[in-house]
Design an enzyme around this catalytic site. Structure first.
Site, PDB file in Angstrom:
ATOM      1  CG  HIS A   1     -24.562 -63.486   2.882  1.00 59.70           C
ATOM      2  ND1 HIS A   1     -24.902 -62.182   3.153  1.00 59.70           N
ATOM      3  CD2 HIS A   1     -24.467 -63.576   1.539  1.00 59.70           C
ATOM      4  CE1 HIS A   1     -25.023 -61.520   2.029  1.00 59.70           C
ATOM      5  NE2 HIS A   1     -24.764 -62.338   1.028  1.00 59.70           N
TER       6      HIS A   1
ATOM      7  CG  HIS B   1     -26.050 -61.602  -4.930  1.00 53.25           C
ATOM      8  ND1 HIS B   1     -26.072 -60.295  -4.523  1.00 53.25           N
ATOM      9  CD2 HIS B   1     -25.726 -62.334  -3.843  1.00 53.25           C
ATOM     10  CE1 HIS B   1     -25.775 -60.233  -3.236  1.00 53.25           C
ATOM     11  NE2 HIS B   1     -25.549 -61.454  -2.791  1.00 53.25           N
TER      12      HIS B   1
ATOM     13  CB  CYS C   1      -8.424 -51.888  -4.685  1.00 49.60           C
ATOM     14  SG  CYS C   1      -9.707 -52.886  -3.911  1.00 49.60           S
TER      15      CYS C   1
END
Ligand code: HEM
Ligand code: MTE
Ligand code: MO
Length: 467
Positions: free
Chosen positions: A40, A65, A186
């Site tokens: 995961h 998701h 980022c």
């Protein structure tokens, strides 16, 4: 067609450990995800929160998701369906954890609504050297906490021979106020270009996961000194914890080396002002860390706790994310412990004008963009090509002149070029050089990595020329 196996919620609940296998439900479908737990991307412990029950309440928190590829992946593990008496699809009874998020500027290009992740469009990004607060890019992993400035306290853990501090905002204002211009980027900026080459896991950032502000606050070294911390011979790290947390109460966290934190020249701030205003909620109100020259992930927002530790932060985002790997490493072979956490970022530049696919007028074209490098390294030159990199011209650097070794902020740049007669299209390319003569790689292929971080290949924009 065979009818599916039917299970009750009770039976599903009995499958919540590796010994009994791990089942989850989505809608009325039942999945055995035992084999997926260790794979995961969000970590096994997060997935285990849903073991034996519905995914909905957790996926409501992580909208990452809500993508076809995630649904397809889950579909492989289907073992049956909920029996008719249990088929009532699970409804969210708990209140939406994001309902209290602040209102955002409509110009932002949203990459994910919950948690909120958004970037300014390129044509606004380089309009101003200082990015206006409402369009500063936002990267949240969790809901935005709503903190009361009156009761806010920053917990600074002291050394055994020192003293722990519990600082109110007013206490922080008593330290000398330090103000600097710092660009925040980022690690996933320009990830979409890596995705175009080969699929990666992560949010689809274009060129806007970077912005610049004037930050003001107390220097971290002053606050650490007040608590009695000193530089030590042995390796040590300053760990930060945010006041944003997931359903288990796990806070966002990150760390930087103690040597950087204690160095007054590194100018690490506990910032309470952004462009002369209190920090906006999305950017860490009331206090965030600003670590000049270092990847955005370490600039912890909604700062709750600072401590000095012998090891790096144990946070997922320090140890299991924000690391670079060889293009050959995939999710089956990746060993996160084998790579250092990203701290200083490599040299970067991008074109913000014109935009890819645009049609420009023949005659003169103005090309604009930004350039920046990590670790306080100044951008000394930006080269621009109109012919895909065969020939180059040097762009004009705008924006503030940077202090040597403390070039914490970007340079904006532009080039006025005449379009060669008869040209129907231009392949515009830019690349920057920093004062260590670091350059950007020409293509994505050799720097591609499974997480899509550190994407700094030559930026390319294709435009048509109006006849
Ligand atoms: C990321 C699948 C359960 C939290 C992901 C991704 C996939 C995935 C494929 C990567 C998506 C992308 O970046 O495109 C699954 C499956 C699950 C499951 C199949 C159940 C069988 C959970 C649960 C939680 C959770 C229960 C939380 C309690 C996360 C987080 C990320 C993630 C935090 C990382 C987001 C980021 O990188 O910023 N999951 N997930 N997941 N998942 Fe899950
Ligand atoms: N701090 C907390 N507490 N929670 C977060 O989700 N995201 C980090 C960092 N600090 C994050 C955080 C990441 S990955 C980045 S790139 C920057 O904040 C983004 O800062 P910004 O939203 O002010 O642009
Ligand atoms: Mo980030």
């Amino acid at each position: 067609q065979e009818s599916p196996h039917l299970y009750t919620r009770e039976e599903v609940r009995a499958h919540s450990s590796p010994e009994t296998r791990i089942w989850v439900t989505l809608g009325c479908e039942v999945f055995d995800v035992t084999e997926f737990v260790d794979l995961h991307p969000g970590g096994p412990s997060k997935l285990m929160l849903a073991a034996g029950g519905p995914l909905e309440p957790f996926w409501a928190l992580y909208a990452v998701h809500n993508q076809p590829h995630v649904r397809e992946l889950l579909a492989q593990y289907k073992v049956g369906e909920l029996s008719p008496e249990d088929k009532e699809p699970f409804t969210l009874k708990t209140s939406d954890p994001y309902s209290d998020d602040p209102v955002r500027h409509p110009a932002l290009k949203v990459n994910s609504q919950r948690p909120f992740n958004a970037e300014p469009p390129p044509e606004l990004l380089t309009e101003n050297y200082i990015t206006p607060n409402p369009i500063f890019f936002t990267r949240n992993h969790l809901p935005v906490p709503n903190l009361d400035p009156e009761t806010y306290r920053l917990h600074v853990v002291g050394p055994p021979e020192g003293q722990s501090l519990s600082l109110s905002l007013n206490d922080l204002y008593q330290f000398p106020k330090h103000e600097i211009t710092v660009t925040l980027q980022c690690a996933g900026n320009r990830r979409s270009e890596m995705t175009r080459f080969k699929e990666v896991k992560g949010l689809e950032w274009n060129t806007g996961a970077i912005s610049t502000a004037r930050w003001a606050g107390a220097r971290l070294c002053d606050v650490l000194a007040k608590a009695g911390h000193q530089l030590c011979e042995t390796e040590a790290h300053v760990c930060f914890e945010g006041l944003d947390s997931d359903p288990t109460g796990t806070a966002y966290g990150a760390s930087i080396p103690l040597a950087r934190a204690m160095d007054p020249e590194a100018e690490v701030l506990l910032a309470y002002e952004m462009n002369g205003q209190p920090l906006p909620r999305d950017h860490g109100f009331p206090v965030r860390v600003v670590v000049p020259g270092v990847v955005g992930a370490r600039h912890v927002k909604w700062l709750g706790k600072v401590s000095v530790e012998p090891e790096e932060s144990y946070s997922h985002w320090q140890r299991r994310d924000y690391k670079g790997f060889s293009p050959s490493v995939d999710w089956d072979t990746v060993d996160f412990d084998s790579a250092p956490s990203i701290q200083e970022l490599p040299v970067q530049s991008a074109i913000t004008e014109p935009k890819d696919g645009e049609t420009v007028q023949s005659g003169e074209v103005t090309i604009k963009g930004y350039a920046w490098s990590g670790g306080g390294r100044a951008v000394v030159r930006v080269d621009v090509s109109l012919d895909g990199g065969l020939t180059w011209r040097v762009a004009e650097l705008d924006g503030e002149e940077q202090r040597p070794g403390k070039a914490w902020a970007w340079r904006l740049w532009q080039l006025q070029a005449s379009v060669p007669a008869g040209k129907k299209e231009l392949n515009i390319v830019c690349k920057a050089v920093d004062d260590s003569y670091n350059v950007q790689p020409d293509t994505v292929a050799p720097i591609w990595n499974l997480r899509g971080v550190l994407s700094n290949a030559w930026h390319r924009v294709h435009v048509c020329v109006a006849p």
